[in-house]
Scaffold this motif. Structure first.
Motif, short mmCIF file in Angstrom:
data_model
loop_
_atom_site.label_atom_id
_atom_site.label_comp_id
_atom_site.label_asym_id
_atom_site.label_seq_id
_atom_site.Cartn_x
_atom_site.Cartn_y
_atom_site.Cartn_z
N LEU A 129 0.83 -1.19 0.00
CA LEU A 129 0.00 0.00 0.00
C LEU A 129 0.87 1.24 0.00
O LEU A 129 1.88 1.31 0.72
N LEU A 153 -3.40 4.79 -2.45
CA LEU A 153 -4.57 5.08 -1.62
C LEU A 153 -4.97 6.54 -1.59
O LEU A 153 -6.10 6.86 -1.24
N LEU A 159 -2.54 7.55 5.00
CA LEU A 159 -3.54 6.56 4.61
C LEU A 159 -2.99 5.13 4.58
O LEU A 159 -3.71 4.18 4.88
N ALA A 160 -1.74 4.96 4.21
CA ALA A 160 -1.19 3.61 4.17
C ALA A 160 -1.20 2.99 5.56
O ALA A 160 -1.57 1.82 5.73
N VAL A 162 -3.15 3.87 8.09
CA VAL A 162 -4.54 3.69 8.51
C VAL A 162 -5.12 2.41 7.91
O VAL A 162 -5.76 1.61 8.59
N TYR A 163 -4.88 2.21 6.61
CA TYR A 163 -5.36 0.99 5.97
C TYR A 163 -4.69 -0.24 6.57
O TYR A 163 -5.31 -1.29 6.73
N ASP A 164 -3.41 -0.12 6.91
CA ASP A 164 -2.67 -1.23 7.49
C ASP A 164 -3.37 -1.75 8.75
O ASP A 164 -3.64 -2.95 8.88
N ALA A 166 -6.45 -1.21 9.75
CA ALA A 166 -7.80 -1.70 9.46
C ALA A 166 -7.77 -3.08 8.82
O ALA A 166 -8.58 -3.96 9.14
N LEU A 167 -6.82 -3.31 7.93
CA LEU A 167 -6.71 -4.61 7.27
C LEU A 167 -6.19 -5.69 8.22
O LEU A 167 -6.57 -6.86 8.11
#
Length: 289
Positions: A129, A153, A159-160, A162-164, A166-167
């Motif tokens: 990401l 993203l 954001l990378a 944050v996504y990390d 969450a995933l």
């Protein structure tokens, strides 16, 4: 291109670049770590400044963001006009602070997250990401693809990270549910215990249905409207009762059925029994709905 940091992951990143045919310069705080990389054609240099000078694209993979700053700050003048791709693990705050600092030095910045272990690097089934400069991503994508499937993203460098997180939540939730199922079916399989491998063959096909639920619920979450349709929360709760009872009888005590039952019960008590499962997001959020 340049790789700063030759820990297990950094070394693997450099190998992937070399395998893809990219001229690669490597540096590590402790010298002599290049080993097989040099045999493959990598150029090991003694100073981080030399490594940065060697390429317009600098990939950083160090232990902490503090270490990133310790390495880059003394050579800030040499970052001008380059692209820095930081694959060091950290928080959204770290990402934004580092992005701002790098950009003040006249360089483009991408904050990245590697969504696999070293053995997965280079496999296009695994994601990496990236967030930050769109121009940096577009200009570097052809090289970064050597590491795995690159996903951009957005412009916010945080954001990378944050996504990390969450995933990772999705991964652990899914794996815990899978392990609960393995324990449950292994305790009471027809004709004897069912193996995890046998169960997983069916579970893998079931995931197609789970993905369909996720895709149908996502617009509901975005709109704040949760029509229950054929599968309301009240129906979910009845199914959860069956799961909880079966788990108790078979000695499977993950706590997972009780958790989802409690969450669902709160939503139903608040008058949302005819809504969809997506309504629970309002009870997961900090304000509790």
């Amino acid at each position: 291109m340049t790789v700063l940091g030759l820990g297990p992951m950094g070394t693997t990143l450099a190998k992937a670049f070399l395998t893809a045919g990219h001229r690669t310069t490597v540096w590590n705080r402790t010298p002599g770590r290049a080993g097989n990389l040099a045999v493959r054609g990598a150029a090991e240099v003694a100073l981080a400044a030399e490594a940065v000078d060697a390429s317009p694209l600098v990939v950083v993979c160090l232990a902490t963001y503090e270490a990133v700053h310790e390495v880059l700050v003394p050579i800030a003048d040499q970052l001008v006009g380059r692209t820095v791709v930081n694959l060091t693990s950290g928080s959204p705050v770290h990402a934004r602070e580092t992005a701002a600092w790098v950009e003040r030095q006249g360089a483009d910045y991408l904050d990245g997250v590697i969504m696999t272990v070293p053995s997965g690097i280079g496999n296009q089934d695994f994601l990496l990401l990236y967030a930050g400069s769109q121009a940096a991503f577009d200009g570097s994508r052809g090289i970064l693809v050597a590491l795995g499937h690159p996903v951009y993203l957005g412009a916010d460098a945080a954001l990378a990270s944050v996504y990390d997180t969450a995933l990772l939540s999705l991964m652990w939730g899914t794996l815990t549910g899978w392990l609960h199922g393995v324990a449950l079916i292994g305790a009471d399989g027809p004709g004897g215990n069912v193996t995890a491998t046998t169960y997983t063959t069916v579970a893998d096909r079931w995931m197609k249905t789970v993905r369909a639920f996720m895709r149908s619920y996502a617009p509901q979450v975005d709109s704040g409207q949760y029509p229950g349709g054929e599968f309301t929360l009240e129906l979910h709760q009845k199914t959860m009762d069956i799961l909880a009872h079966a788990s108790e009888l078979r000695g499977v005590a993950s706590g997972l059925p009780e958790l989802v039952k409690e969450l669902t019960g709160r939503a139903i008590a608040a008058g949302h029994g005819n809504d969809s499962y997506a309504r629970l997001v309002e009870f997961i959020r900090r304000d509790g709905g």
